[in-house]
Design a protein around this motif. Structure first.
Motif, PDB file in Angstrom:
ATOM      1  N   GLU A  31       0.848  -1.182   0.000  1.00  0.00           N
ATOM      2  CA  GLU A  31       0.000   0.000   0.000  1.00  0.00           C
ATOM      3  C   GLU A  31       0.890   1.240   0.000  1.00  0.00           C
ATOM      4  O   GLU A  31       1.859   1.305   0.751  1.00  0.00           O
ATOM      5  N   PHE A  32       0.520   2.200  -0.831  1.00  0.00           N
ATOM      6  CA  PHE A  32       1.320   3.416  -0.935  1.00  0.00           C
ATOM      7  C   PHE A  32       1.051   4.321   0.252  1.00  0.00           C
ATOM      8  O   PHE A  32      -0.092   4.614   0.581  1.00  0.00           O
ATOM      9  N   ASN A  33       2.133   4.769   0.903  1.00  0.00           N
ATOM     10  CA  ASN A  33       2.038   5.694   2.018  1.00  0.00           C
ATOM     11  C   ASN A  33       2.446   7.069   1.502  1.00  0.00           C
ATOM     12  O   ASN A  33       3.614   7.297   1.205  1.00  0.00           O
ATOM     13  N   PRO A  34       1.498   8.008   1.382  1.00  0.00           N
ATOM     14  CA  PRO A  34       1.837   9.318   0.833  1.00  0.00           C
ATOM     15  C   PRO A  34       2.797  10.115   1.711  1.00  0.00           C
ATOM     16  O   PRO A  34       3.514  10.973   1.220  1.00  0.00           O
ATOM     17  N   GLU A  35       2.827   9.828   3.008  1.00  0.00           N
ATOM     18  CA  GLU A  35       3.738  10.550   3.905  1.00  0.00           C
ATOM     19  C   GLU A  35       5.188  10.183   3.645  1.00  0.00           C
ATOM     20  O   GLU A  35       6.069  11.047   3.650  1.00  0.00           O
ATOM     21  N   THR A  36       5.454   8.902   3.430  1.00  0.00           N
ATOM     22  CA  THR A  36       6.828   8.457   3.172  1.00  0.00           C
ATOM     23  C   THR A  36       7.122   8.341   1.686  1.00  0.00           C
ATOM     24  O   THR A  36       8.267   8.163   1.287  1.00  0.00           O
ATOM     25  N   GLU A  37       6.049   8.435   0.866  1.00  0.00           N
ATOM     26  CA  GLU A  37       6.142   8.271  -0.581  1.00  0.00           C
ATOM     27  C   GLU A  37       6.760   6.926  -0.965  1.00  0.00           C
ATOM     28  O   GLU A  37       7.541   6.830  -1.908  1.00  0.00           O
ATOM     29  N   ARG A  38       6.394   5.909  -0.224  1.00  0.00           N
ATOM     30  CA  ARG A  38       6.872   4.554  -0.484  1.00  0.00           C
ATOM     31  C   ARG A  38       5.725   3.566  -0.310  1.00  0.00           C
ATOM     32  O   ARG A  38       4.752   3.834   0.371  1.00  0.00           O
ATOM     33  N   TYR A  39       5.913   2.408  -0.932  1.00  0.00           N
ATOM     34  CA  TYR A  39       4.977   1.312  -0.728  1.00  0.00           C
ATOM     35  C   TYR A  39       5.393   0.550   0.516  1.00  0.00           C
ATOM     36  O   TYR A  39       6.575   0.290   0.739  1.00  0.00           O
ATOM     37  N   GLU A  40       4.409   0.197   1.337  1.00  0.00           N
ATOM     38  CA  GLU A  40       4.659  -0.530   2.576  1.00  0.00           C
ATOM     39  C   GLU A  40       3.760  -1.753   2.635  1.00  0.00           C
ATOM     40  O   GLU A  40       2.652  -1.741   2.116  1.00  0.00           O
ATOM     41  N   ASP A  41       4.256  -2.794   3.302  1.00  0.00           N
ATOM     42  CA  ASP A  41       3.437  -3.989   3.504  1.00  0.00           C
ATOM     43  C   ASP A  41       2.359  -3.691   4.529  1.00  0.00           C
ATOM     44  O   ASP A  41       2.609  -3.019   5.531  1.00  0.00           O
ATOM     45  N   ARG A  42       1.180  -4.214   4.261  1.00  0.00           N
ATOM     46  CA  ARG A  42       0.072  -4.051   5.194  1.00  0.00           C
ATOM     47  C   ARG A  42      -0.729  -5.335   5.225  1.00  0.00           C
ATOM     48  O   ARG A  42      -0.974  -5.954   4.187  1.00  0.00           O
ATOM     49  N   MET A  43      -1.149  -5.731   6.412  1.00  0.00           N
ATOM     50  CA  MET A  43      -1.963  -6.922   6.551  1.00  0.00           C
ATOM     51  C   MET A  43      -3.352  -6.651   5.976  1.00  0.00           C
ATOM     52  O   MET A  43      -3.926  -5.588   6.183  1.00  0.00           O
ATOM     53  N   SER A  44      -3.887  -7.636   5.267  1.00  0.00           N
ATOM     54  CA  SER A  44      -5.209  -7.520   4.670  1.00  0.00           C
ATOM     55  C   SER A  44      -5.995  -8.788   4.975  1.00  0.00           C
ATOM     56  O   SER A  44      -5.513  -9.891   4.735  1.00  0.00           O
ATOM     57  N   ILE A  45      -7.191  -8.628   5.521  1.00  0.00           N
ATOM     58  CA  ILE A  45      -8.083  -9.759   5.788  1.00  0.00           C
ATOM     59  C   ILE A  45      -9.215  -9.675   4.782  1.00  0.00           C
ATOM     60  O   ILE A  45      -9.915  -8.664   4.707  1.00  0.00           O
ATOM     61  N   GLU A  46      -9.377 -10.747   3.990  1.00  0.00           N
ATOM     62  CA  GLU A  46     -10.333 -10.722   2.891  1.00  0.00           C
ATOM     63  C   GLU A  46     -11.219 -11.957   2.917  1.00  0.00           C
ATOM     64  O   GLU A  46     -10.723 -13.080   3.013  1.00  0.00           O
ATOM     65  N   ALA A  47     -12.507 -11.727   2.800  1.00  0.00           N
ATOM     66  CA  ALA A  47     -13.461 -12.837   2.708  1.00  0.00           C
ATOM     67  C   ALA A  47     -13.473 -13.351   1.273  1.00  0.00           C
ATOM     68  O   ALA A  47     -13.361 -12.576   0.322  1.00  0.00           O
ATOM     69  N   SER A  48     -13.603 -14.653   1.126  1.00  0.00           N
ATOM     70  CA  SER A  48     -13.730 -15.254  -0.204  1.00  0.00           C
ATOM     71  C   SER A  48     -15.196 -15.203  -0.626  1.00  0.00           C
ATOM     72  O   SER A  48     -16.075 -14.838   0.154  1.00  0.00           O
ATOM     73  N   ILE A  49     -15.465 -15.611  -1.842  1.00  0.00           N
ATOM     74  CA  ILE A  49     -16.847 -15.639  -2.321  1.00  0.00           C
ATOM     75  C   ILE A  49     -17.689 -16.581  -1.452  1.00  0.00           C
ATOM     76  O   ILE A  49     -18.845 -16.291  -1.144  1.00  0.00           O
ATOM     77  N   ASP A  50     -17.078 -17.692  -0.985  1.00  0.00           N
ATOM     78  CA  ASP A  50     -17.811 -18.606  -0.097  1.00  0.00           C
ATOM     79  C   ASP A  50     -18.108 -17.939   1.247  1.00  0.00           C
ATOM     80  O   ASP A  50     -19.168 -18.151   1.832  1.00  0.00           O
ATOM     81  N   GLY A  51     -17.167 -17.137   1.734  1.00  0.00           N
ATOM     82  CA  GLY A  51     -17.400 -16.397   2.978  1.00  0.00           C
ATOM     83  C   GLY A  51     -18.525 -15.390   2.824  1.00  0.00           C
ATOM     84  O   GLY A  51     -19.377 -15.245   3.705  1.00  0.00           O
ATOM     85  N   PHE A  52     -18.543 -14.690   1.683  1.00  0.00           N
ATOM     86  CA  PHE A  52     -19.623 -13.729   1.442  1.00  0.00           C
ATOM     87  C   PHE A  52     -20.968 -14.434   1.312  1.00  0.00           C
ATOM     88  O   PHE A  52     -21.986 -13.947   1.811  1.00  0.00           O
ATOM     89  N   ARG A  53     -20.994 -15.588   0.656  1.00  0.00           N
ATOM     90  CA  ARG A  53     -22.249 -16.340   0.538  1.00  0.00           C
ATOM     91  C   ARG A  53     -22.752 -16.778   1.910  1.00  0.00           C
ATOM     92  O   ARG A  53     -23.948 -16.704   2.200  1.00  0.00           O
ATOM     93  N   LEU A  54     -21.832 -17.259   2.748  1.00  0.00           N
ATOM     94  CA  LEU A  54     -22.209 -17.689   4.092  1.00  0.00           C
ATOM     95  C   LEU A  54     -22.797 -16.521   4.884  1.00  0.00           C
ATOM     96  O   LEU A  54     -23.840 -16.660   5.529  1.00  0.00           O
ATOM     97  N   MET A  55     -22.135 -15.369   4.823  1.00  0.00           N
ATOM     98  CA  MET A  55     -22.655 -14.201   5.546  1.00  0.00           C
ATOM     99  C   MET A  55     -24.015 -13.781   5.002  1.00  0.00           C
ATOM    100  O   MET A  55     -24.902 -13.396   5.768  1.00  0.00           O
ATOM    101  N   ALA A  56     -24.201 -13.873   3.694  1.00  0.00           N
ATOM    102  CA  ALA A  56     -25.495 -13.526   3.095  1.00  0.00           C
ATOM    103  C   ALA A  56     -26.575 -14.507   3.534  1.00  0.00           C
ATOM    104  O   ALA A  56     -27.699 -14.101   3.838  1.00  0.00           O
TER     105      ALA A  56
END
Length: 93
Positions: A41-66
């Protein structure tokens, strides 16, 4: 943890956060309903890309929640010869 479920370079705190969110949302990472990974993810303060943790639901996760809402009436996914070619998913009421 399997590397296809969760990024192998997570800190202990990040792994605990991921497990907490999985439990809170009722999603199972081993059933491939939710994933944890690192994204650049780009950090505009440092003007560099930094690693960031991302938690993402899959299509099966979205179906279950629905389904849990009680308003999910299927989706419009289709497959050709047993393999999914495309998925156009929406909650139908």
């Amino acid at each position: 943890w399997s590397s296809d479920v969760c990024s192998s370079d997570l800190s202990d705190d990040e792994l605990r956060l991921f497990m907490h969110i999985c439990q809170r949302r009722g999603l199972d990472p081993f059933a491939r309903q939710v994933y944890c990974m690192r994204r650049k993810e780009f950090n505009p303060e440092t003007e560099r890309y930094e690693d960031r943790m991302s938690i993402e639901a899959s299509i099966d996760g979205f179906r279950l929640m629905a389904e849990r809402t009680g308003k999910f009436d299927g989706d419009s996914s289709f497959s050709r010869r047993g393999r999914m070619r495309a998925s156009f998913t929406g909650v139908l009421k």
